[in-house]
Design a protein around this motif. Structure first.
Motif, PDB file in Angstrom:
ATOM      1  N   MET A  76      28.387  -0.718 -11.689  1.00  0.00           N
ATOM      2  CA  MET A  76      28.534  -0.470 -13.074  1.00  0.00           C
ATOM      3  C   MET A  76      28.145  -1.657 -13.798  1.00  0.00           C
ATOM      4  O   MET A  76      28.377  -2.591 -13.511  1.00  0.00           O
ATOM      5  N   VAL A  77      27.869  -1.349 -15.155  1.00  0.00           N
ATOM      6  CA  VAL A  77      27.846  -2.386 -16.102  1.00  0.00           C
ATOM      7  C   VAL A  77      28.372  -2.481 -17.176  1.00  0.00           C
ATOM      8  O   VAL A  77      28.561  -1.335 -17.916  1.00  0.00           O
ATOM      9  N   THR A  78      28.779  -3.756 -18.077  1.00  0.00           N
ATOM     10  CA  THR A  78      29.356  -3.784 -19.310  1.00  0.00           C
ATOM     11  C   THR A  78      28.754  -5.136 -19.885  1.00  0.00           C
ATOM     12  O   THR A  78      28.450  -5.904 -19.265  1.00  0.00           O
ATOM     13  N   GLU A 119      27.505   5.420 -11.999  1.00  0.00           N
ATOM     14  CA  GLU A 119      27.215   4.586 -10.883  1.00  0.00           C
ATOM     15  C   GLU A 119      25.651   4.239 -11.184  1.00  0.00           C
ATOM     16  O   GLU A 119      24.785   5.198 -11.543  1.00  0.00           O
ATOM     17  N   ARG A 120      25.267   3.048 -11.133  1.00  0.00           N
ATOM     18  CA  ARG A 120      23.765   2.449 -10.949  1.00  0.00           C
ATOM     19  C   ARG A 120      23.690   1.267 -10.179  1.00  0.00           C
ATOM     20  O   ARG A 120      24.397   0.224 -10.142  1.00  0.00           O
ATOM     21  N   LYS A 121      22.534   1.286  -9.319  1.00  0.00           N
ATOM     22  CA  LYS A 121      22.166   0.046  -8.559  1.00  0.00           C
ATOM     23  C   LYS A 121      21.382  -0.688  -9.261  1.00  0.00           C
ATOM     24  O   LYS A 121      20.761  -0.260 -10.122  1.00  0.00           O
ATOM     25  N   ASP A 144      14.811  -8.934 -12.164  1.00  0.00           N
ATOM     26  CA  ASP A 144      13.639  -8.273 -12.658  1.00  0.00           C
ATOM     27  C   ASP A 144      14.137  -6.833 -13.108  1.00  0.00           C
ATOM     28  O   ASP A 144      13.185  -5.875 -13.166  1.00  0.00           O
ATOM     29  N   ASP A 145      15.338  -6.516 -12.965  1.00  0.00           N
ATOM     30  CA  ASP A 145      15.875  -5.050 -13.127  1.00  0.00           C
ATOM     31  C   ASP A 145      15.228  -4.628 -14.662  1.00  0.00           C
ATOM     32  O   ASP A 145      15.349  -5.190 -15.730  1.00  0.00           O
ATOM     33  N   GLU A 146      14.717  -3.374 -14.987  1.00  0.00           N
ATOM     34  CA  GLU A 146      14.469  -2.833 -16.183  1.00  0.00           C
ATOM     35  C   GLU A 146      15.170  -3.161 -17.408  1.00  0.00           C
ATOM     36  O   GLU A 146      14.924  -3.388 -18.473  1.00  0.00           O
ATOM     37  N   ILE A 205      28.494  -7.913 -17.271  1.00  0.00           N
ATOM     38  CA  ILE A 205      29.067  -8.100 -16.090  1.00  0.00           C
ATOM     39  C   ILE A 205      28.828  -6.884 -15.177  1.00  0.00           C
ATOM     40  O   ILE A 205      28.667  -5.841 -15.523  1.00  0.00           O
ATOM     41  N   LEU A 206      28.360  -6.780 -14.047  1.00  0.00           N
ATOM     42  CA  LEU A 206      28.127  -5.957 -12.858  1.00  0.00           C
ATOM     43  C   LEU A 206      29.532  -5.778 -12.058  1.00  0.00           C
ATOM     44  O   LEU A 206      29.797  -6.698 -11.668  1.00  0.00           O
TER      45      LEU A 206
END
Length: 123
Positions: free
Chosen positions: A1-3, A44-46, A52-54, A75-76
């Motif tokens: 997860m990202v915020t 959820e996302r990896k 280099d993540d898009e 923050i991941l």
């Protein structure tokens, strides 16, 4: 997860269109509202590609296009309980992880705090 943090940076239409199915996107108040930060995962996302993540490279492109001279902080939250901080600015993408945790006796403050965890008199 990202915020992300909440900063007043208008997100371009191409970014919103590309990521609208994957991210919750904030809006500036007003009429009409403009898409902006904060952003957060819808599911959820990896992040297997690291810096280099898009998503990270697209956010760096946004900061460059809108000529925002500062960075944006993400923050991941990993499914294993780990945390990664991602600092994106127009020049680079930096990832960092905590080296340890310190219990705070219930205090929500932190060493880099400039009052975000301190109650205001009007609260």
């Amino acid at each position: 997860m990202v915020t992300s943090e909440d900063v007043k940076v208008q997100l371009p239409a191409w970014f919103v269109e590309r990521w609208r199915n994957h991210l919750n996107i904030g809006y500036w108040p007003g009429d009409p509202g403009h898409p902006s930060f904060p952003i957060s995962s819808k599911a959820e996302r990896k992040f297997y590609d690291g810096a280099d993540d898009e998503l990270f490279t697209d956010l760096r492109r946004v900061l460059t296009e809108v000529e925002y001279p500062f960075g944006i902080h993400l923050i991941l939250f990993h499914e294993c309980g780990g945390v990664t901080k991602v600092d994106i600015n127009p020049v680079e993408i930096l990832l960092s992880v905590p080296t340890g945790w310190t219990y705070t006796d219930g205090d929500t403050g932190h060493h880099s705090c400039y009052g975000c965890s301190v109650p205001r008199e009007d609260d």
